[in-house]
Scaffold this motif. Sequence first.
Motif: not given
Length: 56
Positions: A1-6, A8-9
């Motif tokens: 989930m952290d990769r997806i957030r990174n 998207l940011m």
Amino acid sequence: MDRIRNYLMTFVGNLVVTYFIFEEGTLAKPMMFATLMMLLIMLIDYVKSRNTYSLE
């Protein structure tokens, strides 16, 4: 989930910056650039995670 957030940011950041760089009033070039940059970053992360070598 952290990769997806990174990802998207990074995508939104690239989109905003390139929107101000190209200054056309359209989102076509900034969207294309941001998408290609996100795909490049995802590819680099995939290759780096796949090639994890250890001395053990």
